[in-house]
Design a protein around this motif. Structure first.
Motif, PDB file in Angstrom:
ATOM      1  N   VAL A 179       0.997  -1.068  -0.033  1.00 58.22           N
ATOM      2  CA  VAL A 179       0.036   0.195   0.097  1.00 58.22           C
ATOM      3  C   VAL A 179       0.898   1.147  -0.018  1.00 58.22           C
ATOM      4  N   VAL A 180       0.532   2.134  -0.985  1.00 58.76           N
ATOM      5  CA  VAL A 180       1.198   3.496  -0.743  1.00 58.76           C
ATOM      6  C   VAL A 180       0.609   4.189   0.134  1.00 58.76           C
ATOM      7  N   VAL A 181       1.516   4.874   1.067  1.00 57.53           N
ATOM      8  CA  VAL A 181       1.178   5.780   2.345  1.00 57.53           C
ATOM      9  C   VAL A 181       1.614   7.004   2.390  1.00 57.53           C
ATOM     10  N   SER A 182       0.845   8.057   2.567  1.00 48.08           N
ATOM     11  CA  SER A 182       1.392   9.327   2.924  1.00 48.08           C
ATOM     12  C   SER A 182       2.512   9.308   4.087  1.00 48.08           C
ATOM     13  N   ASN A 183       3.403  10.137   4.000  1.00 46.32           N
ATOM     14  CA  ASN A 183       4.063  10.097   5.035  1.00 46.32           C
ATOM     15  C   ASN A 183       3.787  10.953   6.313  1.00 46.32           C
ATOM     16  N   ARG A 184       2.687  11.783   5.837  1.00 48.81           N
ATOM     17  CA  ARG A 184       2.094  12.613   6.934  1.00 48.81           C
ATOM     18  C   ARG A 184       0.762  12.046   7.478  1.00 48.81           C
ATOM     19  N   LEU A 185       1.202  11.258   8.731  1.00 54.38           N
ATOM     20  CA  LEU A 185      -0.046  10.559   9.101  1.00 54.38           C
ATOM     21  C   LEU A 185       0.042  10.394  10.588  1.00 54.38           C
ATOM     22  N   TYR A 186      -0.773  10.035  11.380  1.00 57.26           N
ATOM     23  CA  TYR A 186      -0.821  10.166  12.929  1.00 57.26           C
ATOM     24  C   TYR A 186       0.335   9.011  13.302  1.00 57.26           C
ATOM     25  N   GLY A 187       1.177   9.489  14.400  1.00 56.87           N
ATOM     26  CA  GLY A 187       2.431   8.400  14.530  1.00 56.87           C
ATOM     27  C   GLY A 187       1.970   6.946  14.742  1.00 56.87           C
ATOM     28  N   GLY A 188       0.890   6.702  15.348  1.00 60.02           N
ATOM     29  CA  GLY A 188       0.243   5.465  15.427  1.00 60.02           C
ATOM     30  C   GLY A 188       0.060   4.688  14.128  1.00 60.02           C
ATOM     31  N   SER A 189      -0.394   5.650  13.290  1.00 67.33           N
ATOM     32  CA  SER A 189      -0.605   4.916  11.891  1.00 67.33           C
ATOM     33  C   SER A 189       0.554   4.681  11.211  1.00 67.33           C
ATOM     34  N   VAL A 190       1.556   5.686  11.543  1.00 66.02           N
ATOM     35  CA  VAL A 190       3.059   5.268  10.916  1.00 66.02           C
ATOM     36  C   VAL A 190       3.608   3.822  11.413  1.00 66.02           C
ATOM     37  N   LEU A 226       8.890   7.201  16.746  1.00 62.40           N
ATOM     38  CA  LEU A 226       9.293   7.537  15.225  1.00 62.40           C
ATOM     39  C   LEU A 226      10.778   8.006  15.309  1.00 62.40           C
ATOM     40  N   THR A 227      11.294   7.811  14.166  1.00 57.17           N
ATOM     41  CA  THR A 227      12.719   8.607  13.932  1.00 57.17           C
ATOM     42  C   THR A 227      12.576   9.865  13.912  1.00 57.17           C
ATOM     43  N   PRO A 228      13.680  10.755  14.159  1.00 56.88           N
ATOM     44  CA  PRO A 228      13.380  12.423  14.345  1.00 56.88           C
ATOM     45  C   PRO A 228      13.113  12.629  12.850  1.00 56.88           C
ATOM     46  N   GLU A 229      13.626  11.971  11.547  1.00 59.49           N
ATOM     47  CA  GLU A 229      13.102  12.341  10.308  1.00 59.49           C
ATOM     48  C   GLU A 229      11.743  12.069  10.024  1.00 59.49           C
ATOM     49  N   GLN A 230      11.254  11.038  10.746  1.00 54.81           N
ATOM     50  CA  GLN A 230       9.862  10.550  10.416  1.00 54.81           C
ATOM     51  C   GLN A 230       8.812  11.789  11.010  1.00 54.81           C
ATOM     52  N   ARG A 231       9.270  12.152  12.460  1.00 58.29           N
ATOM     53  CA  ARG A 231       8.644  13.285  13.114  1.00 58.29           C
ATOM     54  C   ARG A 231       8.578  14.241  12.590  1.00 58.29           C
ATOM     55  N   GLN A 232       9.697  14.804  11.985  1.00 62.26           N
ATOM     56  CA  GLN A 232       9.705  16.124  11.241  1.00 62.26           C
ATOM     57  C   GLN A 232       8.962  15.908   9.928  1.00 62.26           C
ATOM     58  N   ALA A 233       8.684  14.801   9.178  1.00 60.57           N
ATOM     59  CA  ALA A 233       7.849  14.741   8.074  1.00 60.57           C
ATOM     60  C   ALA A 233       6.429  14.935   8.663  1.00 60.57           C
ATOM     61  N   ALA A 234       6.209  14.302   9.735  1.00 60.51           N
ATOM     62  CA  ALA A 234       4.615  14.328  10.050  1.00 60.51           C
ATOM     63  C   ALA A 234       4.144  15.753  10.602  1.00 60.51           C
ATOM     64  N   GLY A 235       5.361  16.568  10.898  1.00 57.08           N
ATOM     65  CA  GLY A 235       5.007  17.739  11.577  1.00 57.08           C
ATOM     66  C   GLY A 235       4.988  17.775  13.087  1.00 57.08           C
ATOM     67  N   ALA A 236       5.731  16.821  13.334  1.00 57.54           N
ATOM     68  CA  ALA A 236       5.910  16.789  15.099  1.00 57.54           C
ATOM     69  C   ALA A 236       7.287  16.861  15.485  1.00 57.54           C
ATOM     70  N   GLY A 237       7.720  17.762  15.291  1.00 55.57           N
ATOM     71  CA  GLY A 237       9.301  18.172  15.728  1.00 55.57           C
ATOM     72  C   GLY A 237       9.232  18.425  17.140  1.00 55.57           C
ATOM     73  N   ASP A 238      10.418  18.269  17.721  1.00 48.19           N
ATOM     74  CA  ASP A 238      10.751  18.588  19.249  1.00 48.19           C
ATOM     75  C   ASP A 238      10.111  19.685  19.603  1.00 48.19           C
ATOM     76  N   ASP A 239       9.924  20.824  18.985  1.00 48.51           N
ATOM     77  CA  ASP A 239       9.499  22.197  19.303  1.00 48.51           C
ATOM     78  C   ASP A 239       7.979  22.435  18.884  1.00 48.51           C
ATOM     79  N   VAL A 240       7.340  21.204  18.783  1.00 48.38           N
ATOM     80  CA  VAL A 240       5.935  21.471  18.417  1.00 48.38           C
ATOM     81  C   VAL A 240       4.873  21.081  19.240  1.00 48.38           C
ATOM     82  N   VAL A 241       4.007  21.835  19.524  1.00 48.40           N
ATOM     83  CA  VAL A 241       2.859  21.357  20.489  1.00 48.40           C
ATOM     84  C   VAL A 241       1.610  21.108  19.596  1.00 48.40           C
ATOM     85  N   ARG A 242       0.790  20.171  19.942  1.00 49.66           N
ATOM     86  CA  ARG A 242      -0.547  19.881  19.231  1.00 49.66           C
ATOM     87  C   ARG A 242      -1.816  20.226  20.038  1.00 49.66           C
TER      88      ARG A 242
END
Length: 433
Positions: A109-120, A393-409
């Motif tokens: 399955v081809v999947v977006s790299n911008r997903l909820y972390g649990g889905s990744v 997730l890896t730092p690269e995966q977090r960054q792609a998902a928009g969940a970097g260290d300085d990010v609050v949701r």
């Protein structure tokens, strides 16, 4: 099974209250009863045989069908504009259930790299145990999406509005790629809800939901759903044998040939729920039905509050950025106005100057915002994704998902927006110390 037999001329506000239920014929109960029941009486031996042979639709065992759950399925099919729906135990269960009729060992399955972390994590690791594979792509690069599809690709999967980054998927463009490749587009519409976006209208084949979130809206009831558009030709190729070829467990019955637009939904019940057992509890279905009755009212308030809070944050010097498509500064604003004219939901992220530690201080200082791993509640919620939902997730995966260290949701609720702003103001002051 659940079909969309509702009057298509009825508005969303009417369907969210009436679709799928006309009252209990036995008692006259107007609201959907909670059928807390496991099995159902057969009229006679022939009736039982017809049900088990799928010659007649009815109730056998609540792992497969339940009247309360069935009413919810019919309502969701009506609201999303689908042919049928299947409810299950959670949003994660819905994602596995959605793929189950499509995939065989070795398929991908081809999947977006911008997903909820649990889905990744689910797509990166868990589905490998089924012999399935995932190919992560940037949906902003249509060429990359097309190149990732090969002869073993069986679906493209994305979120309409991504969690947590707020990326707005160009659904018509991705749907066109899926059509050229002869595979279904599966869209997780949890963050947007059918009030803000109907992916089927933009070319999606299947829509999945975590009904736990905005659909129930009260933080009480786990659940998931898959809504089928009924428009995909499962027999056009040999890619989907579960739907286009005889099913040995039902004496050679071919689901798509026998049931047409309802073939996928009936397979999900008769095979998927039968064998995987990811059943939704009747009480959870009942609570979700109650939530859906006020969905449009709540979403209007969610969106209005989110826009006001996001605009305030964007103007604050203690904030480095706000990622919300409802802002004019967003790179997705123009797309969002076209695809989501009523708004892009109430889930967004923002950057806190000071990084990881400042985010932790802010989360701990908030008083009105509840710190928990959920979204879509009537209450406003906060989480630091890098230390929680996306921690694996890896730092690269977090960054792609928009969940970097300085990010609050933030998941903005239906409280008074000024009260929420005041809470954020005092917490940002403590975060900056």
């Amino acid at each position: 099974m659940s079909t969309n037999a509702e009057n298509p001329a009825l508005s969303f506000d009417t369907l969210q209250v009436h679709a799928g239920w006309d009252g209990d014929p036995a008692t006259g109960a107007r609201q959907v009863p909670i059928y807390q029941n496991t099995a159902y009486l057969f009229q006679d031996a022939d009736h039982a045989a017809r049900l088990f042979n799928l010659e007649e639709v009815g109730y056998i065992y609540s792992r497969l069908t339940n009247p309360t759950v069935n009413a919810l399925q019919a309502r969701l099919a009506a609201l999303e504009g689908g042919a049928g729906a299947t409810c299950c135990s959670s949003g994660h269960a819905a994602q596995i259930m959605a793929l189950f009729p499509l995939m065989m060992p070795g398929d991908n399955v081809v999947v977006s790299n911008r997903l909820y972390g649990g889905s990744v994590t689910q797509f990166s690791h868990t589905i490998r145990r089924f012999g399935w594979q995932s190919r992560f792509v940037d949906l902003e690069d249509p060429g990359e999406v097309a190149r990732a599809c090969n002869k073993r690709t069986r679906a493209i999967f994305c979120e309409s509005v991504s969690n947590p980054g707020g990326h707005v998927t160009d659904l018509p463009k991705i749907a066109a790629i899926a059509e050229r490749k002869g595979v279904p587009l599966i869209v997780d519409n949890t963050s947007a809800t059918p009030y803000l976006c109907k992916p089927i209208d933009h070319g999606a084949t299947l829509v999945v939901h975590s009904t736990t979130k905005y659909l129930s809206g009260n933080g009480t009831s786990m659940g998931g759903a898959i809504i089928d558009s009924g428009k995909f030709d499962w027999s056009a190729s040999d890619k989907f044998p579960s739907l286009s070829q005889p099913e040995p467990a039902y004496h050679g019955l071919t689901f798509h040939q026998a049931f047409g637009a309802l073939g996928y939904t009936l397979h999900s019940h008769a095979v998927g729920l039968r064998d995987l057992g990811m059943t939704m509890a009747p009480m959870n279905a009942f609570q979700t039905i109650l939530g859906i009755e006020t969905l449009s009212l709540r979403m209007q308030k969610h969106v209005a509050n989110a826009k006001k809070v996001a605009e305030w944050l964007e103007a604050d010097d203690r904030v480095s950025f706000v990622s919300y498509a409802g802002l004019k500064s967003s790179p997705y604003h123009k797309r969002a106005k076209k695809l989501y004219p009523k708004g892009t939901g109430a889930l967004f992220t923002f950057g806190v100057k000071g990084g990881y530690k400042a985010c932790i201080r802010l989360v701990d200082a908030l008083q009105l915002f509840s710190h928990l791993a959920n979204l879509g509640d009537a209450r406003s919620l906060v989480i630091h994704s890098a230390s929680t939902t996306h921690r694996q997730l890896t730092p690269e995966q977090r960054q792609a998902a928009g969940a970097g260290d300085d990010v609050v949701r933030l998941s903005i609720g239906i409280e008074d927006a000024d009260d929420l702003i005041a809470d954020l103001d005092q917490a940002l002051g403590k975060a900056a110390q």
